[in-house]
Design an enzyme around this catalytic site. Sequence first.
Site, PDB file in Angstrom:
ATOM      1  N   HIS A  95     -92.950  61.004 -15.291  1.00  0.00           N
ATOM      2  CA  HIS A  95     -92.633  59.655 -14.795  1.00  0.00           C
ATOM      3  C   HIS A  95     -92.149  59.725 -13.333  1.00  0.00           C
ATOM      4  O   HIS A  95     -92.521  58.881 -12.514  1.00  0.00           O
ATOM      5  CB  HIS A  95     -91.491  59.034 -15.616  1.00  0.00           C
ATOM      6  CG  HIS A  95     -91.812  58.722 -17.043  1.00  0.00           C
ATOM      7  ND1 HIS A  95     -91.077  59.184 -18.094  1.00  0.00           N
ATOM      8  CD2 HIS A  95     -92.794  57.961 -17.598  1.00  0.00           C
ATOM      9  CE1 HIS A  95     -91.565  58.725 -19.242  1.00  0.00           C
ATOM     10  NE2 HIS A  95     -92.619  57.985 -18.966  1.00  0.00           N
ATOM     11  N   LYS A 152     -88.499  48.704 -32.037  1.00  0.00           N
ATOM     12  CA  LYS A 152     -88.879  50.105 -31.853  1.00  0.00           C
ATOM     13  C   LYS A 152     -87.639  50.988 -31.957  1.00  0.00           C
ATOM     14  O   LYS A 152     -86.595  50.663 -31.382  1.00  0.00           O
ATOM     15  CB  LYS A 152     -89.543  50.269 -30.476  1.00  0.00           C
ATOM     16  CG  LYS A 152     -90.535  51.412 -30.445  1.00  0.00           C
ATOM     17  CD  LYS A 152     -91.378  51.355 -29.181  1.00  0.00           C
ATOM     18  CE  LYS A 152     -92.033  52.704 -28.914  1.00  0.00           C
ATOM     19  NZ  LYS A 152     -92.733  52.746 -27.647  1.00  0.00           N
ATOM     20  N   SER A 192     -92.658  61.689 -23.396  1.00  0.00           N
ATOM     21  CA  SER A 192     -91.276  61.550 -23.871  1.00  0.00           C
ATOM     22  C   SER A 192     -91.176  61.976 -25.326  1.00  0.00           C
ATOM     23  O   SER A 192     -90.205  62.619 -25.729  1.00  0.00           O
ATOM     24  CB  SER A 192     -90.814  60.095 -23.734  1.00  0.00           C
ATOM     25  OG  SER A 192     -90.823  59.708 -22.395  1.00  0.00           O
TER      26      SER A 192
HETATM   27  P1  ADP Z   1     -94.978  53.328 -22.919  1.00  0.00           P
HETATM   28  O1  ADP Z   1     -94.282  53.229 -24.239  1.00  0.00           O
HETATM   29  O2  ADP Z   1     -95.157  52.011 -22.243  1.00  0.00           O
HETATM   30  O3  ADP Z   1     -96.245  54.152 -22.930  1.00  0.00           O
HETATM   31  P2  ADP Z   1     -93.798  55.565 -21.549  1.00  0.00           P
HETATM   32  O4  ADP Z   1     -92.397  55.699 -21.066  1.00  0.00           O
HETATM   33  O5  ADP Z   1     -94.256  56.527 -22.585  1.00  0.00           O
HETATM   34  O6  ADP Z   1     -93.925  54.066 -22.009  1.00  0.00           O
HETATM   35  O7  ADP Z   1     -94.814  55.680 -20.322  1.00  0.00           O
HETATM   36  C1  ADP Z   1     -94.763  54.785 -19.244  1.00  0.00           C
HETATM   37  C2  ADP Z   1     -95.949  55.061 -18.329  1.00  0.00           C
HETATM   38  O8  ADP Z   1     -95.825  56.353 -17.754  1.00  0.00           O
HETATM   39  C3  ADP Z   1     -97.308  55.035 -19.038  1.00  0.00           C
HETATM   40  O9  ADP Z   1     -98.258  54.501 -18.142  1.00  0.00           O
HETATM   41  C4  ADP Z   1     -97.598  56.492 -19.272  1.00  0.00           C
HETATM   42  O10 ADP Z   1     -98.987  56.757 -19.355  1.00  0.00           O
HETATM   43  C5  ADP Z   1     -96.995  57.106 -18.016  1.00  0.00           C
HETATM   44  N1  ADP Z   1     -96.625  58.502 -18.220  1.00  0.00           N
HETATM   45  C6  ADP Z   1     -95.848  59.021 -19.188  1.00  0.00           C
HETATM   46  N2  ADP Z   1     -95.743  60.374 -19.060  1.00  0.00           N
HETATM   47  C7  ADP Z   1     -96.502  60.703 -17.975  1.00  0.00           C
HETATM   48  C8  ADP Z   1     -96.852  61.939 -17.328  1.00  0.00           C
HETATM   49  N3  ADP Z   1     -96.427  63.112 -17.794  1.00  0.00           N
HETATM   50  N4  ADP Z   1     -97.652  61.885 -16.244  1.00  0.00           N
HETATM   51  C9  ADP Z   1     -98.124  60.696 -15.802  1.00  0.00           C
HETATM   52  N5  ADP Z   1     -97.861  59.503 -16.368  1.00  0.00           N
HETATM   53  C10 ADP Z   1     -97.059  59.498 -17.434  1.00  0.00           C
END
Ligand code: ADP
Length: 168
Positions: free
Chosen positions: A17, A41, A128
Site C-alpha cells: 500500500h 466485515k 493484508s
Molecule cells: P480492499 O478490501 O478494498 O481490497 P485493501 O486494503 O486490501 O482493500 O487494498 C486496497 C487497495 O490496495 C486495492 O486496490 C489493492 O489491490 C491494493 N493493494 C493491496 N496490496 C497491494 C500490494 N501489495 N501492491 C499493490 N497494491 C496493493
Amino acid sequence: MRLAVYPGSFDPITKGHIDILERSSRLFDRIVVAVIHNVNKKELFTLEERKEMIREATQHLPNVEVDCFSGLLVDYIVQKGACAIVRGLRTVSDFEYELHMAMMNHHMLPEVDTIFIMSTSKYFYISSSMVKEAALLGGPVGDLVPPNVEARLREKWRQRKEGKGVSD
Ligand code: ADP
C-alpha cells in the site's frame, strides 16, 4: 488542486500500500487514504487503529492524509471533490474484481476515473490477509509491513497466545 482518493480496508497497511501511495502522491496534489468502515466485515484492527497506523507510516508523504467513509464510494468522492480513485493492481485475480468495481463506479459517476498503479515486483505478493495470517501464527512479517504495524501485529499475536494459554 487535483485530489485523488485511495480507498481500501487497510487491515493493516502494508509496504505494498505504501508503495502505491508513494507513487500516486507524485501524480496528484493531494491523496486521501479513505479507510472503509464496514460494520459487517470482521476486521483485526479497529477503524481508529487502522487510521493511526496509516498516519504513522505515511509521515514522509506530506500530501497524503487519512480519513474514513461508509456507504457508497462515489458519494464520498463527490463530497471530497476528488477527480480520481487510486487502486493498486497485483495479479490477474485482482484485475477482474477491480475492473468490475471501476466500471460500476464509472457508471455511477462518469466524470471520475479509476487510476490503477501496478504493484512493484518486490511487493506484488503482499496482501493484508496473508500478513495477518502469518503474523498471528508468530511468523516474521518485518519485510512486508512498516515497523509500527509489525509492532502492533506482534502485540495481537502475544494477546492471542496468552488468551489461548499457548507456551513459546
Ligand atoms: P480492499 O478490501 O478494498 O481490497 P485493501 O486494503 O486490501 O482493500 O487494498 C486496497 C487497495 O490496495 C486495492 O486496490 C489493492 O489491490 C491494493 N493493494 C493491496 N496490496 C497491494 C500490494 N501489495 N501492491 C499493490 N497494491 C496493493
